[in-house]
Design a protein around this motif. Structure first.
Motif, PDB file in Angstrom:
ATOM      1  N   ILE A 187      -3.724   1.485 -10.889  1.00  0.00           N
ATOM      2  CA  ILE A 187      -3.360   2.928 -10.732  1.00  0.00           C
ATOM      3  C   ILE A 187      -3.295   3.673 -11.950  1.00  0.00           C
ATOM      4  O   ILE A 187      -3.639   4.772 -12.275  1.00  0.00           O
ATOM      5  CB  ILE A 187      -2.455   3.134  -9.561  1.00  0.00           C
ATOM      6  CG1 ILE A 187      -2.890   2.526  -8.574  1.00  0.00           C
ATOM      7  CG2 ILE A 187      -1.872   4.566  -9.547  1.00  0.00           C
ATOM      8  CD1 ILE A 187      -1.769   2.735  -7.167  1.00  0.00           C
ATOM      9  N   MET A 188      -2.281   3.172 -12.988  1.00  0.00           N
ATOM     10  CA  MET A 188      -2.183   3.646 -14.102  1.00  0.00           C
ATOM     11  C   MET A 188      -1.177   4.832 -14.233  1.00  0.00           C
ATOM     12  O   MET A 188      -0.144   4.868 -14.454  1.00  0.00           O
ATOM     13  CB  MET A 188      -3.248   3.592 -15.241  1.00  0.00           C
ATOM     14  CG  MET A 188      -4.049   2.252 -15.595  1.00  0.00           C
ATOM     15  SD  MET A 188      -2.636   1.249 -16.276  1.00  0.00           S
ATOM     16  CE  MET A 188      -2.358   2.230 -17.753  1.00  0.00           C
ATOM     17  N   HIS A 189      -1.683   6.020 -13.622  1.00  0.00           N
ATOM     18  CA  HIS A 189      -1.144   7.268 -13.372  1.00  0.00           C
ATOM     19  C   HIS A 189      -1.378   7.900 -12.173  1.00  0.00           C
ATOM     20  O   HIS A 189      -2.378   7.806 -11.729  1.00  0.00           O
ATOM     21  CB  HIS A 189      -1.759   8.232 -14.401  1.00  0.00           C
ATOM     22  CG  HIS A 189      -1.554   7.712 -16.006  1.00  0.00           C
ATOM     23  ND1 HIS A 189      -0.388   7.530 -16.695  1.00  0.00           N
ATOM     24  CD2 HIS A 189      -2.456   7.072 -16.786  1.00  0.00           C
ATOM     25  CE1 HIS A 189      -0.457   6.960 -17.958  1.00  0.00           C
ATOM     26  NE2 HIS A 189      -1.774   6.498 -17.988  1.00  0.00           N
ATOM     27  N   GLY A 190      -0.309   8.297 -11.493  1.00  0.00           N
ATOM     28  CA  GLY A 190      -0.462   9.214 -10.173  1.00  0.00           C
ATOM     29  C   GLY A 190       0.751   8.666  -9.385  1.00  0.00           C
ATOM     30  O   GLY A 190       1.631   7.962  -9.628  1.00  0.00           O
ATOM     31  N   SER A 191       0.514   9.151  -7.938  1.00  0.00           N
ATOM     32  CA  SER A 191       1.502   8.876  -6.990  1.00  0.00           C
ATOM     33  C   SER A 191       0.825   8.058  -5.762  1.00  0.00           C
ATOM     34  O   SER A 191      -0.499   8.225  -5.692  1.00  0.00           O
ATOM     35  CB  SER A 191       1.976  10.011  -6.397  1.00  0.00           C
ATOM     36  OG  SER A 191       2.748  10.748  -7.539  1.00  0.00           O
ATOM     37  N   VAL A 192       1.502   7.151  -5.268  1.00  0.00           N
ATOM     38  CA  VAL A 192       1.028   6.431  -4.012  1.00  0.00           C
ATOM     39  C   VAL A 192       2.235   6.021  -3.109  1.00  0.00           C
ATOM     40  O   VAL A 192       3.163   6.073  -3.500  1.00  0.00           O
ATOM     41  CB  VAL A 192       0.401   5.031  -4.721  1.00  0.00           C
ATOM     42  CG1 VAL A 192       1.474   4.088  -5.172  1.00  0.00           C
ATOM     43  CG2 VAL A 192      -0.302   4.359  -3.662  1.00  0.00           C
ATOM     44  N   THR A 193       1.688   5.793  -1.964  1.00  0.00           N
ATOM     45  CA  THR A 193       2.828   5.254  -0.961  1.00  0.00           C
ATOM     46  C   THR A 193       2.751   3.873  -0.676  1.00  0.00           C
ATOM     47  O   THR A 193       1.807   3.243  -0.648  1.00  0.00           O
ATOM     48  CB  THR A 193       2.457   5.837   0.591  1.00  0.00           C
ATOM     49  OG1 THR A 193       2.375   7.413   0.202  1.00  0.00           O
ATOM     50  CG2 THR A 193       3.385   5.771   1.376  1.00  0.00           C
ATOM     51  N   VAL A 194       3.874   3.189  -0.851  1.00  0.00           N
ATOM     52  CA  VAL A 194       4.091   1.749  -0.652  1.00  0.00           C
ATOM     53  C   VAL A 194       4.962   1.401   0.451  1.00  0.00           C
ATOM     54  O   VAL A 194       5.992   2.311   0.810  1.00  0.00           O
ATOM     55  CB  VAL A 194       4.761   1.134  -2.053  1.00  0.00           C
ATOM     56  CG1 VAL A 194       3.681   1.452  -3.096  1.00  0.00           C
ATOM     57  CG2 VAL A 194       6.088   1.620  -2.324  1.00  0.00           C
ATOM     58  N   HIS A 195       4.803   0.414   1.054  1.00  0.00           N
ATOM     59  CA  HIS A 195       5.731  -0.174   1.954  1.00  0.00           C
ATOM     60  C   HIS A 195       6.728  -1.231   1.548  1.00  0.00           C
ATOM     61  O   HIS A 195       6.564  -2.041   0.723  1.00  0.00           O
ATOM     62  CB  HIS A 195       4.749  -0.971   3.072  1.00  0.00           C
ATOM     63  CG  HIS A 195       5.640  -1.613   4.195  1.00  0.00           C
ATOM     64  ND1 HIS A 195       5.971  -0.785   5.200  1.00  0.00           N
ATOM     65  CD2 HIS A 195       5.888  -3.074   4.368  1.00  0.00           C
ATOM     66  CE1 HIS A 195       6.547  -1.691   6.083  1.00  0.00           C
ATOM     67  NE2 HIS A 195       6.528  -2.909   5.479  1.00  0.00           N
ATOM     68  N   LEU A 196       8.206  -0.806   1.688  1.00  0.00           N
ATOM     69  CA  LEU A 196       9.249  -1.545   1.002  1.00  0.00           C
ATOM     70  C   LEU A 196      10.138  -1.993   2.232  1.00  0.00           C
ATOM     71  O   LEU A 196      10.910  -0.928   2.735  1.00  0.00           O
ATOM     72  CB  LEU A 196       9.962  -0.946  -0.059  1.00  0.00           C
ATOM     73  CG  LEU A 196      10.743  -1.500  -0.888  1.00  0.00           C
ATOM     74  CD1 LEU A 196      10.246  -2.600  -1.695  1.00  0.00           C
ATOM     75  CD2 LEU A 196      11.709  -0.330  -1.484  1.00  0.00           C
ATOM     76  N   ASN A 197      10.320  -3.085   2.566  1.00  0.00           N
ATOM     77  CA  ASN A 197      11.242  -3.580   3.652  1.00  0.00           C
ATOM     78  C   ASN A 197      11.201  -2.775   4.837  1.00  0.00           C
ATOM     79  O   ASN A 197      12.344  -2.195   5.368  1.00  0.00           O
ATOM     80  CB  ASN A 197      12.612  -3.622   3.119  1.00  0.00           C
ATOM     81  CG  ASN A 197      13.590  -4.379   3.715  1.00  0.00           C
ATOM     82  OD1 ASN A 197      13.327  -5.672   3.985  1.00  0.00           O
ATOM     83  ND2 ASN A 197      14.917  -4.232   3.917  1.00  0.00           N
ATOM     84  N   GLY A 198      10.114  -2.458   5.564  1.00  0.00           N
ATOM     85  CA  GLY A 198      10.184  -1.845   6.479  1.00  0.00           C
ATOM     86  C   GLY A 198      10.218  -0.277   6.394  1.00  0.00           C
ATOM     87  O   GLY A 198      10.206   0.638   7.309  1.00  0.00           O
ATOM     88  N   GLU A 199      10.230   0.402   5.432  1.00  0.00           N
ATOM     89  CA  GLU A 199      10.312   1.619   4.793  1.00  0.00           C
ATOM     90  C   GLU A 199       9.156   2.073   4.284  1.00  0.00           C
ATOM     91  O   GLU A 199       8.364   1.266   3.388  1.00  0.00           O
ATOM     92  CB  GLU A 199      11.510   2.046   4.152  1.00  0.00           C
ATOM     93  CG  GLU A 199      12.717   1.841   5.140  1.00  0.00           C
ATOM     94  CD  GLU A 199      13.871   1.905   4.048  1.00  0.00           C
ATOM     95  OE1 GLU A 199      15.182   2.004   4.617  1.00  0.00           O
ATOM     96  OE2 GLU A 199      13.877   2.287   2.937  1.00  0.00           O
ATOM     97  N   SER A 200       8.502   3.470   4.105  1.00  0.00           N
ATOM     98  CA  SER A 200       7.535   3.856   3.447  1.00  0.00           C
ATOM     99  C   SER A 200       8.005   4.792   2.307  1.00  0.00           C
ATOM    100  O   SER A 200       8.809   5.639   2.642  1.00  0.00           O
ATOM    101  CB  SER A 200       6.345   4.601   4.419  1.00  0.00           C
ATOM    102  OG  SER A 200       5.281   4.789   3.738  1.00  0.00           O
ATOM    103  N   TRP A 201       7.599   4.492   0.950  1.00  0.00           N
ATOM    104  CA  TRP A 201       8.167   5.269   0.034  1.00  0.00           C
ATOM    105  C   TRP A 201       7.126   5.890  -0.976  1.00  0.00           C
ATOM    106  O   TRP A 201       5.937   5.024  -1.145  1.00  0.00           O
ATOM    107  CB  TRP A 201       8.996   4.455  -0.789  1.00  0.00           C
ATOM    108  CG  TRP A 201      10.475   4.215  -0.342  1.00  0.00           C
ATOM    109  CD1 TRP A 201      10.465   3.180   0.557  1.00  0.00           C
ATOM    110  CD2 TRP A 201      11.408   4.882  -0.634  1.00  0.00           C
ATOM    111  NE1 TRP A 201      12.037   3.221   1.000  1.00  0.00           N
ATOM    112  CE2 TRP A 201      12.524   4.234   0.249  1.00  0.00           C
ATOM    113  CE3 TRP A 201      11.870   5.947  -1.507  1.00  0.00           C
ATOM    114  CZ2 TRP A 201      13.831   4.735   0.155  1.00  0.00           C
ATOM    115  CZ3 TRP A 201      13.015   6.565  -1.397  1.00  0.00           C
ATOM    116  CH2 TRP A 201      13.989   6.038  -0.544  1.00  0.00           C
ATOM    117  N   VAL A 202       7.062   7.189  -1.455  1.00  0.00           N
ATOM    118  CA  VAL A 202       6.416   7.578  -2.280  1.00  0.00           C
ATOM    119  C   VAL A 202       6.902   7.270  -3.733  1.00  0.00           C
ATOM    120  O   VAL A 202       8.001   7.477  -3.884  1.00  0.00           O
ATOM    121  CB  VAL A 202       6.236   9.148  -2.264  1.00  0.00           C
ATOM    122  CG1 VAL A 202       5.362   9.808  -3.397  1.00  0.00           C
ATOM    123  CG2 VAL A 202       5.517   9.599  -0.915  1.00  0.00           C
ATOM    124  N   VAL A 203       5.713   6.657  -4.486  1.00  0.00           N
ATOM    125  CA  VAL A 203       6.344   6.217  -5.784  1.00  0.00           C
ATOM    126  C   VAL A 203       5.313   7.038  -6.920  1.00  0.00           C
ATOM    127  O   VAL A 203       4.059   7.229  -6.583  1.00  0.00           O
ATOM    128  CB  VAL A 203       6.112   4.746  -6.187  1.00  0.00           C
ATOM    129  CG1 VAL A 203       7.083   4.039  -5.178  1.00  0.00           C
ATOM    130  CG2 VAL A 203       4.702   4.098  -6.071  1.00  0.00           C
TER     131      VAL A 203
END
Length: 235
Positions: free
Chosen positions: A200-216
């Motif tokens: 991805i290098m640059h930008g935002s994405v949504t990831v799954h973390l321990n049952g939670e969804s996070w924007v990073v």
């Protein structure tokens, strides 16, 4: 944080420009690349044979290796006439930050070594302001390390690189798990999704973390958790 054997191996492997596979080949493939990778992540407790093989292949300082396992008492008593290189002195001793008396960590050690080398190199030539750029960059790196410590950043190795992950948002936004669980979950995330994060290098994405969804947010190998979402979307 003091150097562990895994961090020492990773530091010297990277400094010598060796991939995991190349280091394994130098050892006649007696140690699998995946094992070395897990060792660098401190997920393996190496045998005496493994320690000896890696110490020899990477030409590690035996004193630093002994210290990494907590066997300081086996190191010969300090000799007032002993001579150290600057690199050895910084890596083999616990040094305090003069501003807050905290022990400097591994990354600060390496940055300080670079700064001192640069100062000596510049002292041998006539210097104009433009030539101070390398020194200023290393000083700025020390500041970035300090900011990481104060904004709850952790470092997670992946292959031949290292992710710097800002977990402040995860800890503050009513997350369902504590700091230690956060670190374990992010280490697992990086081990599984590290290649995609690098792509991805640059930008935002949504990831799954321990049952939670996070924007990073991703900037190269810097990953910053921004906010938690209700809907879970896997990376």
């Amino acid at each position: 944080m003091e150097n562990t054997f895994g961090l020492i191996v990773q530091r010297e492997r990277n400094r010598q420009g060796l991939s995991l596979a190349k280091l394994s080949s130098l050892l006649n493939n007696e140690i699998d690349p995946s094992y070395i990778n897990r060792l660098e992540k401190e997920q393996k407790n190496p045998s005496f044979k493994v320690v000896c093989l890696l110490t020899s292949a990477l030409n590690l300082d035996v004193r630093e290796v002994f210290r990494s396992f907590g066997f300081d008492h086996l190191i010969t008593n300090y000799d007032e006439d002993a001579v150290f290189s600057i690199d050895e002195f910084i890596r083999l001793h616990k040094l305090k930050n003069p501003l807050d008396n905290r022990i400097i960590n591994n990354e600060q050690q390496e940055t300080l070594i670079k700064i001192i080398h640069t100062v000596f190199e510049l002292s041998y030539v006539e210097v104009d302001l433009g030539q101070l750029s390398p020194l200023l960059k290393e000083i700025q790196k020390l500041r970035e390390i300090h900011l990481c410590e104060t904004t709850e950043c952790i470092e997670v190795p992946f292959m031949n690189t290292k992710f710097t992950v800002n977990i402040k948002a995860v800890l503050s936004q009513n997350s369902s798990f504590d700091r230690e669980n956060v670190i374990v979950a992010i280490q697992d995330l990086v081990s599984k999704k590290g290649a995609k994060l690098l792509d991805i290098m640059h930008g935002s994405v949504t990831v799954h973390l321990n049952g939670e969804s996070w924007v990073v947010n991703i900037e190269g190998n810097r990953v910053t958790f921004i906010t938690k979402m209700e809907e879970i979307i896997n990376l």
